[in-house]
Design a protein around this motif. Structure first.
Motif, short mmCIF file in Angstrom:
data_model
loop_
_atom_site.label_atom_id
_atom_site.label_comp_id
_atom_site.label_asym_id
_atom_site.label_seq_id
_atom_site.Cartn_x
_atom_site.Cartn_y
_atom_site.Cartn_z
N UNK A 1 0.84 -1.19 0.00
CA UNK A 1 0.00 0.00 0.00
C UNK A 1 0.88 1.25 0.00
N UNK A 2 0.60 2.16 -0.91
CA UNK A 2 1.35 3.40 -0.98
C UNK A 2 0.61 4.49 -0.23
N UNK A 3 1.34 5.18 0.65
CA UNK A 3 0.76 6.25 1.44
C UNK A 3 1.58 7.52 1.25
N UNK A 4 0.89 8.63 1.20
CA UNK A 4 1.58 9.91 1.15
C UNK A 4 2.06 10.25 2.55
N UNK A 5 3.36 10.28 2.72
CA UNK A 5 3.92 10.42 4.07
C UNK A 5 3.52 11.74 4.71
N UNK A 6 3.53 12.82 3.97
CA UNK A 6 3.21 14.12 4.54
C UNK A 6 1.72 14.18 4.93
N UNK A 7 0.86 13.63 4.08
CA UNK A 7 -0.57 13.65 4.39
C UNK A 7 -0.87 12.80 5.62
N UNK A 8 -0.22 11.65 5.70
CA UNK A 8 -0.44 10.77 6.84
C UNK A 8 0.08 11.41 8.12
N UNK A 9 1.23 12.05 8.06
CA UNK A 9 1.78 12.71 9.24
C UNK A 9 0.89 13.86 9.69
N UNK A 10 0.34 14.60 8.73
CA UNK A 10 -0.58 15.69 9.08
C UNK A 10 -1.85 15.14 9.75
N UNK A 11 -2.38 14.04 9.21
CA UNK A 11 -3.58 13.44 9.79
C UNK A 11 -3.32 12.93 11.21
N UNK A 12 -2.11 12.46 11.45
CA UNK A 12 -1.77 11.93 12.77
C UNK A 12 -1.73 13.02 13.82
N UNK A 13 -1.35 14.24 13.45
CA UNK A 13 -1.17 15.32 14.43
C UNK A 13 -2.21 16.42 14.33
N UNK A 14 -3.17 16.29 13.43
CA UNK A 14 -4.18 17.35 13.30
C UNK A 14 -5.18 17.26 14.45
N UNK A 15 -6.13 18.18 14.46
CA UNK A 15 -7.08 18.28 15.57
C UNK A 15 -8.25 17.31 15.47
N UNK A 16 -8.27 16.44 14.49
CA UNK A 16 -9.37 15.47 14.38
C UNK A 16 -9.37 14.55 15.60
N UNK A 50 -6.70 6.40 15.08
CA UNK A 50 -7.67 7.20 14.33
C UNK A 50 -8.21 6.34 13.19
N UNK A 51 -9.48 5.98 13.30
CA UNK A 51 -10.06 5.11 12.29
C UNK A 51 -9.38 3.76 12.29
N UNK A 52 -8.85 3.36 11.14
CA UNK A 52 -8.12 2.09 11.05
C UNK A 52 -6.61 2.30 10.98
N UNK A 53 -6.16 3.46 11.41
CA UNK A 53 -4.74 3.80 11.41
C UNK A 53 -4.24 3.94 12.85
N UNK A 54 -3.21 3.17 13.18
CA UNK A 54 -2.62 3.22 14.51
C UNK A 54 -1.23 3.86 14.39
N UNK A 55 -1.12 5.09 14.89
CA UNK A 55 0.16 5.81 14.89
C UNK A 55 0.85 5.61 16.22
#
Length: 262
Positions: A1-16, A50-55
């Motif tokens: 699976x290819x993930x955009x590293x910057x987008x994933x990092x932003x999602x991990x630390x955003x206010x969601x 967050x969702x199905x992502x474990x950071x």
């Protein structure tokens, strides 16, 4: 699976909002080439689900995650380990890496296992399928109730009349005594051999200004003092309206007194 590293990092630390957070110890296996054996150690990391992502982060205030686990095609289960309160995230692929995590206590471990088990889309798909099944069954049940005709209230009576042994002794409607149906009061002849005596009429109510003998209240005509319900009449609405006449008169007098007072 290819993930955009910057987008994933932003999602991990955003206010969601996160589904679950907390410190866990992650097992790290290191291979020693000279000794030809594996060494096991544990790293304390801050985990965010967050969702199905474990950071997981090095510290709670870290701005970038050091790792990510995509919770799809995996199972979360307790495992035997030297450390207490250990559980593992294992994937279906034989060569996939398993993540062994250790919680600080029993309650923390159970909370993490429950949250991780419900995080995948596979679990959500099963929940949606079960809810759709329950909805379909409810709709079928509702449609069946609407289609089924209402049973006639006299259907049971007709079945009884078809059996001579079950014929009623007296074909009279149930009578009312003080506004309530009396059972057996008109079911047949009395002990003296005569016909059943009708039940007593409802007692005359005590008026607001009268005595216990029931002297009429002002505004009530003599015809209104007679009960509209006879022994052979089953009509609660008439009896209700008859008792309500006195209240209507008293309310009207009270309103007139209020107007005169102002």
């Amino acid at each position: 699976m290819k993930l955009n590293e910057r987008s994933v990092a932003h999602y991990a630390t955003c206010d969601s909002p996160a589904d679950h957070t907390g410190f866990l110890r992650k097992r790290v296996e290191r291979h020693h080439h000279h000794a030809h054996h594996y060494g096991t150690s544990y790293q304390r990391r801050w985990f965010v689900l967050k969702g199905n992502l474990l950071f997981y982060f090095e510290e709670r205030d870290s701005r970038e995650p050091v790792g990510l686990v995509v919770l799809e095609g995996c199972t979360v289960e307790l495992c035997e380990a030297a450390e207490e309160f250990a559980f593992a995230i294992r994937f279906d692929d034989a060569g996939a890496r398993a993540y062994v995590l250790v919680a600080d206590g029993q309650a923390t471990m159970e909370a993490w296992v429950k949250a991780l088990s419900r995080a995948s889309f596979d679990y959500m798909r099963l929940v949606v399928k079960e809810l759709e099944k329950q909805l379909e069954e409810a709709c079928k049940s509702l449609a069946a109730c609407r289609k089924s005709p209402r049973r006639s209230s006299s259907s049971g009576r007709k079945r009884h009349l078809s059996n001579p042994a079950l014929l009623p002794l007296q074909e009279k409607p149930a009578t009312l005594e003080n506004g309530y149906s009396t059972w057996g009061s008109s079911a047949g002849p009395d002990h003296d051999g005569g016909q059943a005596k009708p039940p007593p009429l409802p007692p005359r109510r005590r008026s607001a200004t009268g005595s216990a003998t029931g002297s009429p209240a002002p505004g009530l005509s003599p015809a209104m003092l007679q009960s509209p319900v006879s022994p052979d009449t089953v009509c609660f609405s008439k009896l209700h309206n008859w008792y309500g006449q006195e209240i209507v008169v008293l309310r009207r007098e009270w309103q007139e007194r209020q107007k005169r007072g102002h």
